[in-house]
Design a protein around this motif. Structure first.
Motif, PDB file in Angstrom:
ATOM      1  N   ALA A  19       0.840  -1.207   0.000  1.00 29.61           N
ATOM      2  CA  ALA A  19       0.000   0.000   0.000  1.00 29.61           C
ATOM      3  C   ALA A  19       0.876   1.258   0.000  1.00 29.61           C
ATOM      4  CB  ALA A  19      -0.941  -0.004   1.198  1.00 29.61           C
ATOM      5  N   ASP A  20       1.958   1.244   0.773  1.00 29.91           N
ATOM      6  CA  ASP A  20       2.899   2.371   0.765  1.00 29.91           C
ATOM      7  C   ASP A  20       3.460   2.589  -0.640  1.00 29.91           C
ATOM      8  OD1 ASP A  20       2.590   2.647   3.516  1.00 29.91           O
ATOM      9  OD2 ASP A  20       4.603   1.901   4.011  1.00 29.91           O
ATOM     10  N   HIS A  21       3.857   1.508  -1.291  1.00 28.20           N
ATOM     11  CA  HIS A  21       4.399   1.612  -2.655  1.00 28.20           C
ATOM     12  C   HIS A  21       3.382   2.287  -3.584  1.00 28.20           C
ATOM     13  CE1 HIS A  21       7.209  -2.115  -1.987  1.00 28.20           C
ATOM     14  NE2 HIS A  21       7.670  -1.027  -1.378  1.00 28.20           N
ATOM     15  N   ARG A  22       2.134   1.836  -3.493  1.00 25.91           N
ATOM     16  CA  ARG A  22       1.086   2.397  -4.364  1.00 25.91           C
ATOM     17  C   ARG A  22       0.861   3.881  -4.068  1.00 25.91           C
ATOM     18  NH1 ARG A  22       2.652  -1.412  -5.924  1.00 25.91           N
ATOM     19  NH2 ARG A  22       1.690  -3.379  -6.458  1.00 25.91           N
ATOM     20  N   ASP A  23       0.841   4.228  -2.783  1.00 25.29           N
ATOM     21  CA  ASP A  23       0.613   5.622  -2.392  1.00 25.29           C
ATOM     22  C   ASP A  23       1.705   6.543  -2.915  1.00 25.29           C
ATOM     23  OD1 ASP A  23      -1.665   4.787  -1.053  1.00 25.29           O
ATOM     24  OD2 ASP A  23      -0.771   4.926   0.955  1.00 25.29           O
ATOM     25  N   VAL A  24       2.957   6.148  -2.761  1.00 25.76           N
ATOM     26  CA  VAL A  24       4.058   7.009  -3.205  1.00 25.76           C
ATOM     27  C   VAL A  24       4.110   7.078  -4.729  1.00 25.76           C
ATOM     28  CG1 VAL A  24       6.563   7.341  -3.202  1.00 25.76           C
ATOM     29  CG2 VAL A  24       5.383   6.707  -1.092  1.00 25.76           C
ATOM     30  N   THR A  25       3.840   5.980  -5.390  1.00 21.81           N
ATOM     31  CA  THR A  25       3.798   5.985  -6.856  1.00 21.81           C
ATOM     32  C   THR A  25       2.712   6.933  -7.346  1.00 21.81           C
ATOM     33  OG1 THR A  25       4.654   3.718  -6.909  1.00 21.81           O
ATOM     34  CG2 THR A  25       3.547   4.513  -8.894  1.00 21.81           C
ATOM     35  N   ALA A  26       1.557   6.924  -6.682  1.00 15.99           N
ATOM     36  CA  ALA A  26       0.461   7.839  -7.047  1.00 15.99           C
ATOM     37  C   ALA A  26       0.853   9.285  -6.771  1.00 15.99           C
ATOM     38  CB  ALA A  26      -0.808   7.471  -6.287  1.00 15.99           C
ATOM     39  N   LEU A  27       1.543   9.539  -5.664  1.00 16.97           N
ATOM     40  CA  LEU A  27       2.000  10.898  -5.365  1.00 16.97           C
ATOM     41  C   LEU A  27       2.939  11.404  -6.450  1.00 16.97           C
ATOM     42  CD1 LEU A  27       2.666  10.843  -1.510  1.00 16.97           C
ATOM     43  CD2 LEU A  27       1.219  12.472  -2.729  1.00 16.97           C
ATOM     44  N   ALA A  29       3.009  10.495  -9.561  1.00 17.13           N
ATOM     45  CA  ALA A  29       2.179  10.793 -10.741  1.00 17.13           C
ATOM     46  C   ALA A  29       1.474  12.138 -10.572  1.00 17.13           C
ATOM     47  CB  ALA A  29       1.156   9.677 -10.966  1.00 17.13           C
ATOM     48  N   ASN A  30       0.996  12.417  -9.363  1.00 19.62           N
ATOM     49  CA  ASN A  30       0.353  13.712  -9.108  1.00 19.62           C
ATOM     50  C   ASN A  30       1.335  14.863  -9.247  1.00 19.62           C
ATOM     51  OD1 ASN A  30      -2.177  12.626  -8.626  1.00 19.62           O
ATOM     52  ND2 ASN A  30      -1.904  12.533  -6.430  1.00 19.62           N
ATOM     53  N   ILE A  31       2.562  14.667  -8.766  1.00 19.12           N
ATOM     54  CA  ILE A  31       3.588  15.712  -8.896  1.00 19.12           C
ATOM     55  C   ILE A  31       3.778  16.069 -10.365  1.00 19.12           C
ATOM     56  CG2 ILE A  31       6.056  16.225  -8.617  1.00 19.12           C
ATOM     57  CD1 ILE A  31       5.915  14.320  -6.086  1.00 19.12           C
ATOM     58  N   ASP A  36       0.963  23.983 -10.502  1.00 13.40           N
ATOM     59  CA  ASP A  36       1.119  24.990  -9.454  1.00 13.40           C
ATOM     60  C   ASP A  36       2.349  24.646  -8.606  1.00 13.40           C
ATOM     61  OD1 ASP A  36       0.699  25.818  -6.490  1.00 13.40           O
ATOM     62  OD2 ASP A  36      -0.699  27.113  -7.603  1.00 13.40           O
ATOM     63  N   PRO A  37       3.344  25.552  -8.538  1.00 11.55           N
ATOM     64  CA  PRO A  37       4.589  25.249  -7.821  1.00 11.55           C
ATOM     65  C   PRO A  37       4.398  24.956  -6.333  1.00 11.55           C
ATOM     66  CG  PRO A  37       4.771  27.354  -8.996  1.00 11.55           C
ATOM     67  CD  PRO A  37       3.377  26.864  -9.174  1.00 11.55           C
ATOM     68  N   MET A  38       3.475  25.638  -5.668  1.00 11.40           N
ATOM     69  CA  MET A  38       3.269  25.383  -4.237  1.00 11.40           C
ATOM     70  C   MET A  38       2.694  23.989  -3.992  1.00 11.40           C
ATOM     71  SD  MET A  38       2.018  29.062  -2.745  1.00 11.40           S
ATOM     72  CE  MET A  38       1.622  28.352  -1.165  1.00 11.40           C
ATOM     73  N   ILE A  39       1.729  23.611  -4.816  1.00  4.04           N
ATOM     74  CA  ILE A  39       1.134  22.274  -4.682  1.00  4.04           C
ATOM     75  C   ILE A  39       2.178  21.214  -5.034  1.00  4.04           C
ATOM     76  CG2 ILE A  39      -0.624  20.694  -5.573  1.00  4.04           C
ATOM     77  CD1 ILE A  39      -2.420  23.183  -5.967  1.00  4.04           C
ATOM     78  N   ARG A  40       2.963  21.477  -6.065  1.00  2.00           N
ATOM     79  CA  ARG A  40       4.006  20.547  -6.486  1.00  2.00           C
ATOM     80  C   ARG A  40       5.026  20.349  -5.356  1.00  2.00           C
ATOM     81  NH1 ARG A  40       7.330  20.440 -12.189  1.00  2.00           N
ATOM     82  NH2 ARG A  40       6.357  18.465 -12.691  1.00  2.00           N
ATOM     83  N   LEU A  43       3.357  18.264  -2.553  1.00  2.00           N
ATOM     84  CA  LEU A  43       3.264  16.851  -2.943  1.00  2.00           C
ATOM     85  C   LEU A  43       4.637  16.181  -2.886  1.00  2.00           C
ATOM     86  CD1 LEU A  43       0.770  17.022  -5.956  1.00  2.00           C
ATOM     87  CD2 LEU A  43       0.333  16.021  -3.701  1.00  2.00           C
ATOM     88  N   THR A  44       5.658  16.907  -3.307  1.00  2.00           N
ATOM     89  CA  THR A  44       7.016  16.364  -3.274  1.00  2.00           C
ATOM     90  C   THR A  44       7.451  16.119  -1.835  1.00  2.00           C
ATOM     91  OG1 THR A  44       7.573  17.489  -5.340  1.00  2.00           O
ATOM     92  CG2 THR A  44       9.424  16.782  -3.957  1.00  2.00           C
ATOM     93  N   ASP A  45       7.216  17.097  -0.966  1.00  2.00           N
ATOM     94  CA  ASP A  45       7.584  16.931   0.445  1.00  2.00           C
ATOM     95  C   ASP A  45       6.825  15.777   1.088  1.00  2.00           C
ATOM     96  OD1 ASP A  45       9.364  19.042   0.215  1.00  2.00           O
ATOM     97  OD2 ASP A  45       8.016  20.508   1.132  1.00  2.00           O
ATOM     98  N   THR A  46       5.572  15.623   0.724  1.00  2.00           N
ATOM     99  CA  THR A  46       4.772  14.514   1.254  1.00  2.00           C
ATOM    100  C   THR A  46       5.325  13.177   0.763  1.00  2.00           C
ATOM    101  OG1 THR A  46       2.807  15.904   1.407  1.00  2.00           O
ATOM    102  CG2 THR A  46       2.445  13.520   1.379  1.00  2.00           C
ATOM    103  N   ALA A  47       5.650  13.088  -0.520  1.00  2.00           N
ATOM    104  CA  ALA A  47       6.215  11.845  -1.073  1.00  2.00           C
ATOM    105  C   ALA A  47       7.529  11.499  -0.379  1.00  2.00           C
ATOM    106  CB  ALA A  47       6.415  11.979  -2.579  1.00  2.00           C
TER     107      ALA A  47
END
Length: 191
Positions: A19-27, A29-31, A36-40, A43-47
């Motif tokens: 599940a961790d693998h899937r979550d980070v892979t999805a993050l 993809a979202n990046i 938007d640089p702030m959202i990017r 998302l990067t910091d979260t990943a």
């Protein structure tokens, strides 16, 4: 010293790690899809935070089990630790890059490639072997330990730190506390 273990929501340690693998892979993809640089950046910091926590928990609890139960466990763990070091170095680089630069995209590509290779090794070879060789109740107990470890683990990469069970258990919670304080003070996204 006996550790407090919370029960996983459902499944065993393999389910948690996949599940961790899937979550980070999805993050990741979202990046790629966000402009938007702030959202990017968030998302990067979260990943990065999620990957660091995952790696620390693996090193604390999964790798000792791999060494114990897998015929080539010591060798597999050495390989995985080397991959973790490469991932940490790449994450550290990503932390310092402007998300709107080509260097950021190159570092993100590198992270994605390293992660894909690591996930492939674990999910196609190591995890099936663990399921075959480790008692089911132990895998379930490990899930709780991994989840607990992720809550205390550092949220930032520390490439110079040892990638060892002992280091993570003795020093990791303090490093994690400092990281979470820095995150709070700087407004860095970690979830």
């Amino acid at each position: 010293m006996e550790e407090t273990v919370t029960s996983p929501q459902n499944g065993d340690v393999i389910d948690v790690l996949v599940a961790d693998h899937r979550d980070v892979t999805a993050l990741i993809a979202n990046i790629r899809s966000v402009t938007d640089p702030m959202i990017r950046r968030d998302l990067t910091d979260t990943a990065i935070s999620e990957l660091v926590r995952h790696a620390v928990a693996e090193e604390m609890y999964v790798y000792p089990v791999m060494k114990k139960y897998l015929p080539e466990g010591e060798k597999a763990v050495e390989h995985d630790i080397e991959e973790h070091k490469e991932l940490e170095e790449t994450m550290k680089r990503l932390e310092g890059l402007d998300v709107e630069t080509s260097e950021f995209v190159q570092a993100l590509n590198r992270l994605e490639d390293l992660l894909a290779d690591h996930v492939q090794d674990e999910e196609s070879e190591q995890f099936p072997e663990l399921r075959r060789r480790v008692p089911a109740e132990e895998l379930t107990e490990l899930a709780g330990k991994v989840e607990s470890a992720k809550k205390l683990a550092p949220t930032r990469p520390h490439p110079g730190a040892p990638n060892s069970e002992l280091f993570h258990k003795l020093v990791g919670p303090g490093v994690g506390l400092v990281d979470r304080l820095r995150d709070k003070l700087t407004g860095r996204a970690t979830k």
